[in-house]
Write a protein that holds these residues in place. Structure first.
Motif, mmCIF file in Angstrom:
data_model
loop_
_atom_site.group_PDB
_atom_site.id
_atom_site.type_symbol
_atom_site.label_atom_id
_atom_site.label_comp_id
_atom_site.label_asym_id
_atom_site.label_seq_id
_atom_site.Cartn_x
_atom_site.Cartn_y
_atom_site.Cartn_z
ATOM 1 N N HIS A 183 0.826 -1.203 0.000
ATOM 2 C CA HIS A 183 0.000 0.000 0.000
ATOM 3 C C HIS A 183 0.863 1.258 0.000
ATOM 4 C CE1 HIS A 183 -3.345 2.668 0.818
ATOM 5 N NE2 HIS A 183 -2.743 3.098 1.911
ATOM 6 N N ILE A 184 1.910 1.268 0.824
ATOM 7 C CA ILE A 184 2.815 2.426 0.866
ATOM 8 C C ILE A 184 3.555 2.580 -0.458
ATOM 9 C CG2 ILE A 184 4.858 3.383 2.016
ATOM 10 C CD1 ILE A 184 3.920 1.989 4.571
ATOM 11 N N ARG A 185 3.998 1.463 -1.021
ATOM 12 C CA ARG A 185 4.716 1.515 -2.300
ATOM 13 C C ARG A 185 3.792 1.998 -3.424
ATOM 14 N NH1 ARG A 185 9.344 -1.041 -4.263
ATOM 15 N NH2 ARG A 185 9.768 -0.160 -6.331
ATOM 16 N N ALA A 186 2.540 1.597 -3.389
ATOM 17 C CA ALA A 186 1.590 2.043 -4.408
ATOM 18 C C ALA A 186 1.349 3.547 -4.319
ATOM 19 C CB ALA A 186 0.273 1.280 -4.269
ATOM 20 N N ILE A 187 1.311 4.088 -3.112
ATOM 21 C CA ILE A 187 1.147 5.537 -2.951
ATOM 22 C C ILE A 187 2.354 6.266 -3.528
ATOM 23 C CG2 ILE A 187 0.963 7.387 -1.253
ATOM 24 C CD1 ILE A 187 -0.616 5.516 0.522
ATOM 25 N N GLU A 188 3.571 5.743 -3.277
ATOM 26 C CA GLU A 188 4.781 6.385 -3.791
ATOM 27 C C GLU A 188 4.819 6.355 -5.320
ATOM 28 O OE1 GLU A 188 7.126 8.030 -2.220
ATOM 29 O OE2 GLU A 188 6.140 7.776 -0.285
ATOM 30 N N GLU A 189 4.349 5.278 -5.920
ATOM 31 C CA GLU A 189 4.361 5.154 -7.383
ATOM 32 C C GLU A 189 3.080 5.690 -8.026
ATOM 33 O OE1 GLU A 189 5.324 1.285 -8.727
ATOM 34 O OE2 GLU A 189 7.191 1.149 -7.586
ATOM 35 N N GLU A 190 2.182 6.249 -7.198
ATOM 36 C CA GLU A 190 0.934 6.839 -7.687
ATOM 37 C C GLU A 190 0.102 5.811 -8.456
ATOM 38 O OE1 GLU A 190 1.880 10.313 -9.907
ATOM 39 O OE2 GLU A 190 2.614 11.433 -8.168
ATOM 40 N N VAL A 191 -0.019 4.624 -7.867
ATOM 41 C CA VAL A 191 -0.827 3.541 -8.429
ATOM 42 C C VAL A 191 -2.016 3.317 -7.502
ATOM 43 C CG1 VAL A 191 -0.898 1.110 -9.081
ATOM 44 C CG2 VAL A 191 1.167 2.456 -9.524
ATOM 45 N N LEU A 217 3.491 -3.888 -9.604
ATOM 46 C CA LEU A 217 2.614 -2.720 -9.564
ATOM 47 C C LEU A 217 2.639 -1.958 -10.886
ATOM 48 C CD1 LEU A 217 3.332 -1.318 -5.982
ATOM 49 C CD2 LEU A 217 1.206 -2.358 -6.798
ATOM 50 N N THR A 218 3.824 -1.745 -11.446
ATOM 51 C CA THR A 218 3.936 -0.953 -12.673
ATOM 52 C C THR A 218 3.263 -1.627 -13.863
ATOM 53 O OG1 THR A 218 5.976 0.076 -11.884
ATOM 54 C CG2 THR A 218 5.557 0.157 -14.244
ATOM 55 N N PRO A 219 3.564 -2.904 -14.190
ATOM 56 C CA PRO A 219 2.853 -3.517 -15.329
ATOM 57 C C PRO A 219 1.352 -3.643 -15.099
ATOM 58 C CG PRO A 219 4.176 -5.149 -14.175
ATOM 59 C CD PRO A 219 4.580 -3.816 -13.643
ATOM 60 N N ALA A 220 0.927 -3.869 -13.849
ATOM 61 C CA ALA A 220 -0.510 -3.949 -13.575
ATOM 62 C C ALA A 220 -1.171 -2.596 -13.810
ATOM 63 C CB ALA A 220 -0.749 -4.420 -12.144
ATOM 64 N N LYS A 231 -8.376 2.302 -11.596
ATOM 65 C CA LYS A 231 -7.763 1.557 -10.518
ATOM 66 C C LYS A 231 -7.350 0.179 -11.004
ATOM 67 C CE LYS A 231 -10.130 3.651 -6.539
ATOM 68 N NZ LYS A 231 -10.933 3.358 -5.314
ATOM 69 N N VAL A 232 -6.354 -0.378 -10.329
ATOM 70 C CA VAL A 232 -5.913 -1.741 -10.622
ATOM 71 C C VAL A 232 -6.815 -2.711 -9.877
ATOM 72 C CG1 VAL A 232 -4.010 -3.387 -10.413
ATOM 73 C CG2 VAL A 232 -3.529 -0.997 -10.942
ATOM 74 N N THR A 233 -7.346 -3.682 -10.607
ATOM 75 C CA THR A 233 -8.249 -4.668 -10.023
ATOM 76 C C THR A 233 -7.565 -6.037 -9.986
ATOM 77 O OG1 THR A 233 -9.251 -5.154 -12.175
ATOM 78 C CG2 THR A 233 -10.251 -3.393 -10.868
ATOM 79 N N GLU A 239 -3.360 -11.208 -14.286
ATOM 80 C CA GLU A 239 -2.754 -11.246 -15.617
ATOM 81 C C GLU A 239 -1.240 -11.065 -15.553
ATOM 82 O OE1 GLU A 239 -3.173 -9.014 -19.976
ATOM 83 O OE2 GLU A 239 -4.573 -8.585 -18.333
ATOM 84 N N VAL A 240 -0.780 -10.072 -14.787
ATOM 85 C CA VAL A 240 0.670 -9.851 -14.704
ATOM 86 C C VAL A 240 1.356 -10.970 -13.922
ATOM 87 C CG1 VAL A 240 0.473 -7.357 -14.941
ATOM 88 C CG2 VAL A 240 0.391 -8.385 -12.663
ATOM 89 N N ASP A 241 0.635 -11.597 -13.000
ATOM 90 C CA ASP A 241 1.216 -12.726 -12.284
ATOM 91 C C ASP A 241 1.447 -13.904 -13.219
ATOM 92 O OD1 ASP A 241 2.165 -14.251 -10.168
ATOM 93 O OD2 ASP A 241 0.171 -14.998 -9.644
#
Length: 263
Positions: A183-191, A217-220, A231-233, A239-241
């Motif tokens: 969650h913190i990493r997603a906020i930093e990357e604006e995802v 996070l980035t490819p998703a 938003k990423v669902t 799919e990216v996994d």
């Protein structure tokens, strides 16, 4: 005010008010005359490298070509071992006299198992100095070979250096911890992630590694924007996994299919 002790004591009232009527029975004393002595203390934070660079002198060749080269190129300072030793002696003298105070810094070395035996030898000698910083080593290796030698040691660190260290006990991340870090990493990357996608990424991180799920996070996010979503669902995460493999899964696939690859 005492000149030696600095203690302040009230001795009376200024004689300029001697003609005024006052109920207080203060003793009237003359106003002191002379210059007022002031003491100002300046505290400046400098590093040992700042002192080395300030006292280093540019070195150049004695011939004509060396002189021309030094004029054309910007001056560079040369910090020698002799200069460092002299600076250390001066700093130690100031510390003994109480003029300076040494505040040790922190040196963080990640992936310390990548260092070779010569680097460990230098660190072992440097840690014995009084001006040595607080050194933090980080590694994820168990018992492995020390680079530059045939000796195996815990964490890839020589035993004589490992004996000087305090080993911090660590534990694996819980599922809730992984979700919080993602969650913190997603906020930093604006995802932007929905709750189900965050929970799915946390499960992937628990199955593989925290680094791998953060890299998804980035490819998703790119796939979500391509599909017109804000938003990423869970669909993008799944799919990216399926598109990428983590290091452990890739090693397992290579081991099972070793005969299909070129040597």
């Amino acid at each position: 005010m005492g000149a030696s002790s600095g203690a302040v004591k009230r001795v009376g009232r200024s004689d300029a008010y001697a003609m005024e009527y006052d109920l207080e029975a203060d003793e009237y004393v003359p106003l002191p005359k002379g210059d007022v002595h002031k003491k100002k203390e300046i505290v400046q934070d400098v590093t040992l490298h700042d002192l080395d660079a300030a006292n280093a002198k540019p070195q150049g060749g004695g011939d004509a070509m060396g002189l021309i080269s030094s004029m054309m190129k910007p001056k560079k300072t040369e910090i020698t071992d002799k200069l460092r030793a002299e600076i250390n002696n001066v700093v130690n003298k100031y510390i003994d006299q109480g003029i300076a105070e040494l505040v040790p810094g922190v040196l963080f070395i990640d992936e310390v198992h990548m260092l070779d035996l010569e680097c460990f030898t230098y660190l072992n000698r440097a840690l014995e100095q009084t001006m040595a910083p607080v050194v933090v080593f980080a590694t994820n290796r168990g018992r492995t070979t020390i680079r530059g030698s045939d000796t195996k040691s815990p964490h890839g660190i020589p035993m004589d250096l490992l004996d000087r260290l305090l080993i911090i006990r660590t534990s694996s991340y819980r599922l809730e911890d992984i979700a919080q870090i993602i969650h913190i990493r997603a906020i930093e990357e604006e995802v932007e992630l929905d709750d189900d996608a965050l929970a799915e990424l946390a499960k992937i991180g628990d199955r593989t590694s925290l680094r791998f799920c953060c890299q998804l996070l980035t490819p998703a996010s790119i796939i979500a924007r391509t599909n017109g979503k804000s938003k990423v669902t869970v669909e993008e995460v799944t799919e990216v996994d399926g598109l990428f493999l983590d290091a452990k899964t890739s090693a397992t696939v290579l081991h099972k299919s070793a005969g299909k690859f070129m040597l």
